[in-house]
Design an enzyme around this catalytic site. Structure first.
Site, PDB file in Angstrom:
ATOM      1  N   ALA A  45       0.868  -1.174   0.000  1.00 22.53           N
ATOM      2  CA  ALA A  45       0.000   0.000   0.000  1.00 22.53           C
ATOM      3  C   ALA A  45       0.912   1.233   0.000  1.00 22.53           C
ATOM      4  O   ALA A  45       2.075   1.162   0.408  1.00 22.53           O
ATOM      5  CB  ALA A  45      -0.886  -0.017   1.224  1.00 22.53           C
TER       6      ALA A  45
ATOM      7  N   GLY B  54       0.569  -5.034   1.062  1.00 22.63           N
ATOM      8  CA  GLY B  54      -0.631  -5.180   0.234  1.00 22.63           C
ATOM      9  C   GLY B  54      -0.353  -5.901  -1.079  1.00 22.63           C
ATOM     10  O   GLY B  54      -1.257  -6.492  -1.669  1.00 22.63           O
TER      11      GLY B  54
ATOM     12  N   GLU C 230      -0.500  -9.433  -0.280  1.00 24.52           N
ATOM     13  CA  GLU C 230      -1.916  -9.740  -0.010  1.00 24.52           C
ATOM     14  C   GLU C 230      -2.740  -9.846  -1.289  1.00 24.52           C
ATOM     15  O   GLU C 230      -3.639 -10.674  -1.394  1.00 24.52           O
ATOM     16  CB  GLU C 230      -2.493  -8.666   0.927  1.00 24.52           C
TER      17      GLU C 230
ATOM     18  N   GLU D  35       4.607  -4.871   7.483  1.00 21.50           N
ATOM     19  CA  GLU D  35       3.762  -3.904   8.204  1.00 21.50           C
ATOM     20  C   GLU D  35       4.200  -3.615   9.637  1.00 21.50           C
ATOM     21  O   GLU D  35       4.140  -2.471  10.087  1.00 21.50           O
ATOM     22  CB  GLU D  35       2.300  -4.383   8.202  1.00 21.50           C
TER      23      GLU D  35
HETATM   24  N1  CO8 Z   1       4.603   3.211  -0.804  1.00 20.76           N
HETATM   25  C1  CO8 Z   1       5.007   4.378  -1.325  1.00 20.76           C
HETATM   26  N2  CO8 Z   1       6.145   4.511  -2.035  1.00 20.76           N
HETATM   27  C2  CO8 Z   1       6.907   3.421  -2.209  1.00 20.76           C
HETATM   28  C3  CO8 Z   1       6.536   2.166  -1.700  1.00 20.76           C
HETATM   29  C4  CO8 Z   1       5.324   2.083  -0.966  1.00 20.76           C
HETATM   30  N3  CO8 Z   1       4.868   0.916  -0.448  1.00 20.76           N
HETATM   31  N4  CO8 Z   1       7.483   1.273  -2.038  1.00 20.76           N
HETATM   32  C5  CO8 Z   1       8.409   1.944  -2.753  1.00 20.76           C
HETATM   33  N5  CO8 Z   1       8.065   3.259  -2.855  1.00 20.76           N
HETATM   34  C6  CO8 Z   1       8.792   4.316  -3.563  1.00 20.76           C
HETATM   35  C7  CO8 Z   1      10.047   4.751  -2.801  1.00 20.76           C
HETATM   36  O1  CO8 Z   1       9.710   5.664  -1.788  1.00 20.76           O
HETATM   37  C8  CO8 Z   1      10.843   5.365  -3.914  1.00 20.76           C
HETATM   38  O2  CO8 Z   1      10.354   6.657  -4.180  1.00 20.76           O
HETATM   39  P1  CO8 Z   1      11.413   7.875  -4.485  1.00 20.76           P
HETATM   40  O3  CO8 Z   1      12.118   7.458  -5.748  1.00 20.76           O
HETATM   41  O4  CO8 Z   1      10.535   9.048  -4.646  1.00 20.76           O
HETATM   42  O5  CO8 Z   1      12.344   7.913  -3.317  1.00 20.76           O
HETATM   43  C9  CO8 Z   1      10.509   4.498  -5.127  1.00 20.76           C
HETATM   44  O6  CO8 Z   1       9.282   3.824  -4.796  1.00 20.76           O
HETATM   45  C10 CO8 Z   1      11.556   3.459  -5.418  1.00 20.76           C
HETATM   46  O7  CO8 Z   1      11.778   2.745  -4.231  1.00 20.76           O
HETATM   47  P2  CO8 Z   1      13.244   2.559  -3.566  1.00 20.76           P
HETATM   48  O8  CO8 Z   1      14.142   3.667  -3.987  1.00 20.76           O
HETATM   49  O9  CO8 Z   1      13.056   2.349  -2.110  1.00 20.76           O
HETATM   50  O10 CO8 Z   1      13.676   1.214  -4.309  1.00 20.76           O
HETATM   51  P3  CO8 Z   1      14.682   0.112  -3.763  1.00 20.76           P
HETATM   52  O11 CO8 Z   1      14.909  -0.802  -4.928  1.00 20.76           O
HETATM   53  O12 CO8 Z   1      15.850   0.722  -3.095  1.00 20.76           O
HETATM   54  O13 CO8 Z   1      13.855  -0.653  -2.607  1.00 20.76           O
HETATM   55  C11 CO8 Z   1      11.910  -1.745  -1.684  1.00 20.76           C
HETATM   56  C12 CO8 Z   1      12.708  -1.389  -2.952  1.00 20.76           C
HETATM   57  C13 CO8 Z   1      12.721  -2.701  -0.812  1.00 20.76           C
HETATM   58  C14 CO8 Z   1      10.636  -2.424  -2.131  1.00 20.76           C
HETATM   59  C15 CO8 Z   1      11.619  -0.469  -0.877  1.00 20.76           C
HETATM   60  O14 CO8 Z   1      11.067   0.502  -1.765  1.00 20.76           O
HETATM   61  C16 CO8 Z   1      10.624  -0.664   0.225  1.00 20.76           C
HETATM   62  O15 CO8 Z   1      10.972  -1.179   1.271  1.00 20.76           O
HETATM   63  N6  CO8 Z   1       9.368  -0.223   0.012  1.00 20.76           N
HETATM   64  C17 CO8 Z   1       8.327  -0.285   1.020  1.00 20.76           C
HETATM   65  C18 CO8 Z   1       7.748  -1.668   1.097  1.00 20.76           C
HETATM   66  C19 CO8 Z   1       6.731  -1.773   2.179  1.00 20.76           C
HETATM   67  O16 CO8 Z   1       6.981  -1.540   3.352  1.00 20.76           O
HETATM   68  N7  CO8 Z   1       5.498  -2.155   1.811  1.00 20.76           N
HETATM   69  C20 CO8 Z   1       4.415  -2.387   2.724  1.00 20.76           C
HETATM   70  C21 CO8 Z   1       3.581  -1.172   2.890  1.00 20.76           C
HETATM   71  S1  CO8 Z   1       2.381  -1.361   4.159  1.00 20.76           S
HETATM   72  C22 CO8 Z   1       1.134  -2.211   3.403  1.00 20.76           C
HETATM   73  O17 CO8 Z   1       1.207  -2.612   2.275  1.00 20.76           O
HETATM   74  C23 CO8 Z   1      -0.086  -2.425   4.237  1.00 20.76           C
HETATM   75  C24 CO8 Z   1      -1.233  -3.046   3.453  1.00 20.76           C
HETATM   76  C25 CO8 Z   1      -2.496  -2.987   4.252  1.00 20.76           C
HETATM   77  C26 CO8 Z   1      -2.940  -1.566   4.421  1.00 20.76           C
HETATM   78  C27 CO8 Z   1      -4.168  -1.479   5.208  1.00 20.76           C
HETATM   79  C28 CO8 Z   1      -4.512  -0.020   5.451  1.00 20.76           C
HETATM   80  C29 CO8 Z   1      -5.489   0.194   6.543  1.00 20.76           C
END
Ligand code: CO8
Length: 260
Positions: free
Chosen positions: A66, A111, A114, A134
């Protein structure tokens, strides 16, 4: 509805490849993407011409979760609404009348994991990574992950993934039963389409009824589940495809199913 973040590619035999395309955030799911997915899955299962949907992500990610930027400032009621939109969308996939194959081509996190879990079958590329990060963000899986993950891989592995928030690679995901098969990145989509084509050759109503019997039966007691199977089994004897399938076998021909 015109889609900004979804690409729809119609293949042969009614197979549709749906690509989530929001590459600058690794296809993360914000409200807009979820609304588009919800609209797509609301309509696609009623489309007579569609047989199987293959779901994948654009670029190096399947879905990196998400959208954390959007979630960061949500109030409790907004969090509830966001979670509900995600859950309702994934329910549409799970309950839908046609099979959905997840072709996981990279990160499937939060997500993203999921949404893959809501699909009927998961295939992955060697570079895919799965995780439920999460608890590292102060929340828990909110699109059904605490429930679908235990059903997919059992409580031990599910708790390990959720409590540690660590990613697992495709090889481990296959070992744990989270994905059915792992392929080279360049062959993943072709393999998913090949499987979709195989399914598309079978009797559509039989596919539909087996999906609903599996989904409903796995959520209830064994007697009720058997009754669901019996009812579906019996009902299929009213279809043209049952006669076509059995006659074709007896006459040593290839069955041609009409979906009726
Ligand atoms: N949300 C928003 N932006 C994201 C997300 C995300 N989940 N994942 C990546 N991005 C963005 C980064 O911020 C980055 O943006 P920018 O270039 O502007 O800095 C761009 O995508 C590229 O990402 P990275 O530079 O970080 O790329 P890497 O190759 O270095 O890393 C990763 C890739 C490991 C995937 C890393 O981006 C990461 O850890 N992302 C977050 C993953 C995460 O934690 N996902 C879970 C989110 S929580 C969730 O999904 C809950 C679901 C249920 C919700 C229920 C709500 C009530």
């Amino acid at each position: 509805m015109d889609y900004k973040f979804l690409k729809i590619d119609e293949k042969e035999n009614g197979v549709i490849v749906l690509t989530i395309s929001r590459e600058k955030t690794l296809n993360s799911l914000n409200t807009e993407v979820l609304k588009e997915l919800s609209d797509f899955f609301e309509k696609i299962f009623d489309d007579e011409a569609t047989s199987v949907i293959v779901l994948t992500g654009a670029g190096k990610s399947f879905v990196a979760g998400a959208d954390i930027g959007e979630m960061a400032t949500l109030s409790a009621t907004e969090g509830y609404d966001f979670g509900k939109l995600g859950m309702d969308t994934l329910m549409k996939i799970e309950k839908g009348r046609k099979p959905v194959i997840a072709a996981v081509n990279g990160y499937a996190l939060g997500g993203g994991c999921e949404i893959a879990l809501a699909c009927d079958i998961r295939l992955a590329s060697k570079n895919a990574k799965f995780g439920q990060p999460e608890v590292g963000l102060g929340i828990i899986p909110g699109f059904g992950g605490t429930q679908r993950l235990i059903r997919a891989i059992g409580p031990g592995y599910a708790k390990e993934m959720i409590f540690t928030a660590k990613m697992i690679d495709a090889e481990r995901a296959e070992r744990w039963g989270l994905v059915n098969h792992v392929y080279e990145p360049e062959e993943l989509l072709d393999k998913a389409i090949e499987m979709a084509n195989t399914i598309a050759q079978r009797a559509p109503k039989a596919i539909q009824y087996s999906k609903s019997a599996i989904e409903s039966g796995s959520q209830t007691d064994i007697e009720t589940a058997m009754e669901i199977e019996r009812t579906s089994f019996g009902l299929l004897f009213s279809t043209e495809d049952q006669r076509e399938g059995m006659n074709a076998f007896l006459n040593k021909k290839q069955a041609k199913f009409s979906g009726k």
